[in-house]
Structures are given as C-alpha cells and as structure tokens.
Design a protein around this motif. Sequence first.
Motif, PDB file in Angstrom:
ATOM      1  N   ARG A 121       0.827  -1.211   0.000  1.00  0.00           N
ATOM      2  CA  ARG A 121       0.000   0.000   0.000  1.00  0.00           C
ATOM      3  C   ARG A 121       0.862   1.261   0.000  1.00  0.00           C
ATOM      4  O   ARG A 121       0.530   2.256  -0.662  1.00  0.00           O
ATOM      5  N   GLU A 167      -2.547  -9.983  -3.734  1.00  0.00           N
ATOM      6  CA  GLU A 167      -3.773  -9.269  -4.088  1.00  0.00           C
ATOM      7  C   GLU A 167      -3.597  -7.764  -3.919  1.00  0.00           C
ATOM      8  O   GLU A 167      -4.077  -6.970  -4.744  1.00  0.00           O
ATOM      9  N   ALA A 168      -2.884  -7.365  -2.859  1.00  0.00           N
ATOM     10  CA  ALA A 168      -2.654  -5.937  -2.635  1.00  0.00           C
ATOM     11  C   ALA A 168      -1.827  -5.329  -3.760  1.00  0.00           C
ATOM     12  O   ALA A 168      -2.078  -4.204  -4.203  1.00  0.00           O
ATOM     13  N   ALA A 170      -1.527  -6.648  -6.906  1.00  0.00           N
ATOM     14  CA  ALA A 170      -2.279  -6.753  -8.158  1.00  0.00           C
ATOM     15  C   ALA A 170      -3.385  -5.713  -8.255  1.00  0.00           C
ATOM     16  O   ALA A 170      -3.722  -5.265  -9.360  1.00  0.00           O
ATOM     17  N   ASP A 171      -3.924  -5.319  -7.125  1.00  0.00           N
ATOM     18  CA  ASP A 171      -5.030  -4.362  -7.122  1.00  0.00           C
ATOM     19  C   ASP A 171      -4.568  -2.907  -7.194  1.00  0.00           C
ATOM     20  O   ASP A 171      -5.387  -2.002  -7.365  1.00  0.00           O
ATOM     21  N   ALA A 172      -3.277  -2.661  -7.041  1.00  0.00           N
ATOM     22  CA  ALA A 172      -2.765  -1.288  -7.023  1.00  0.00           C
ATOM     23  C   ALA A 172      -2.503  -0.816  -8.454  1.00  0.00           C
ATOM     24  O   ALA A 172      -1.716  -1.446  -9.175  1.00  0.00           O
ATOM     25  N   PRO A 173      -3.103   0.269  -8.890  1.00  0.00           N
ATOM     26  CA  PRO A 173      -2.928   0.704 -10.276  1.00  0.00           C
ATOM     27  C   PRO A 173      -1.501   1.105 -10.624  1.00  0.00           C
ATOM     28  O   PRO A 173      -1.089   1.012 -11.782  1.00  0.00           O
ATOM     29  N   HIS A 208      -1.760 -16.633 -10.477  1.00  0.00           N
ATOM     30  CA  HIS A 208      -1.318 -15.379 -11.114  1.00  0.00           C
ATOM     31  C   HIS A 208      -0.458 -15.727 -12.332  1.00  0.00           C
ATOM     32  O   HIS A 208       0.770 -15.654 -12.284  1.00  0.00           O
TER      33      HIS A 208
END
Length: 247
Positions: A121, A167-168, A170-173, A208
């Motif tokens: 993050r 997941e954190a 992969a979800d971050a643009p 993934h």
Amino acid sequence: MTDSSATVGPDRQAELAAGLAQVRSRVDDACAQAGRDRAEVTMIAVTKTYPASDVLALAGLGVTDVGENRDQEAAGKAAEVAAAGVRPRWHFIGQLQRNKARSVVRYADVVHSVDSVRLARALATATADRQTPLDALIQVSIDGDAARGGALPDSADPGSGLEPVAEAVADAPGLRLIGLMAVAPLGWEPERAFARLAEVADAFRAVHPGATALSAGMSGDFEIAIRYGATHVRVGSALLGMRPTLR
C-alpha cells in the motif's frame, strides 16, 4: 551517452570486464545444462558499496540491470549515474521500510522485496505520480522465518500471507505484479531452498499466470537457482570482486 569506460582506471576496467566474462560464461553454462533459453535469465549486477563509476563502467560493457539494497546509498548513486547520461534498469532488492517507499520509486524500475500488505500500500501511494507502473516481486519466506523478511506462502495472514500480499499488489494501479523473489535461508542447502521456491512459484503462477519472474540465486549458488527456474540472478562479488566493508 557518456563514454562510461573512461570513468574508471584501466586496471578496474579490466577487472570488471574479466568478472563479467566469467559470470556470463557461468550463466550460459547453467542455462545449457538446465535446457533453458539463455534469453530467459537476466543478470542483475549488485553494486551496493561500489561507486557509481563501477555502474558506468558496467553499462559500457553492456550490463543493463543493476541492483541496490539500501535507499540511502542507491538514491544518490542512481542520480549520479543518470547525470552521466546512463540509464540502467534499477532493481531495489533489499528489505524496504515503508517510509523509504517514496524515495525508492523515484529511481527504481523494479522492487524485489514486497513482503507485506502495508508495504504494498505504501508503494501504491508513492507511485501515484509515476508515468509507468512499478514492477513488483513479492519476497517469499521459504523457511517461514518472518524476521528475515518475506511473505508466508502457507499463511492466510491478512498482513503477511503470500496471497493477501499478492492481491494488494495486483489491485494497485501503480504496481505491476511480475513474480516472486527469495533468498536461501541460513543453514539450508541451495538445492533444498530453490526446490522449495520452485514449488511455491508453480502454485503461485496457477493463480497469477502473468507473474512469471523468479528472482533467486547469488554469486555462489545462481547455477542451482537457474536449474530451478530463476529468471533473475543477483550477482555481486563474482562480478565486482570482494565488496568493501559496510560503514
């Protein structure tokens, strides 16, 4: 581009050229023995404690990928190299504190050591102003010793389990999940360590499939890592000589 070979003396230039030739030969042989395409394996020159002049000289010899593990050293070195007109692909390979994330993303192209959701993050926030995504590898703890860094592959812990961290990322643009990294645990034979990492990587890619990079192996054991699927090997002393004492 600057004539980077002129930034070091002839003795150092010859030493670096000889070290590079030996490492490249070892990588070639390891790929041949493993039945792998040589183009699948990237050698990262780990230049921690070495001066920017060595980076410039290596770039002049055709090295494109450079690794550092301390931001306080890497940031200035990257700036000095850029000022000379040279732009290698910078890999941050050391354990990364969240408060260093904003500095690291200014020069790094790849971070190998994402090992927690909180760090993912922090990096995501720090990349908000980047024009291109930051490539990220998740560091895996092969032996489950979280004190040495690494997400836990067999854990669902929401902060440090491998899948929550993945997941954190992969979800971050601003981040691009490209694979895994690991260091052979203390006391483990490289064969055992990299065989275990290969198992983790196979399972990870099933979830993934785009995360195909595997950063593993250093000067003394990268042939074994290549046998078990490493796509990036991190080479310091075999390339640059015995490193100076850390201050």
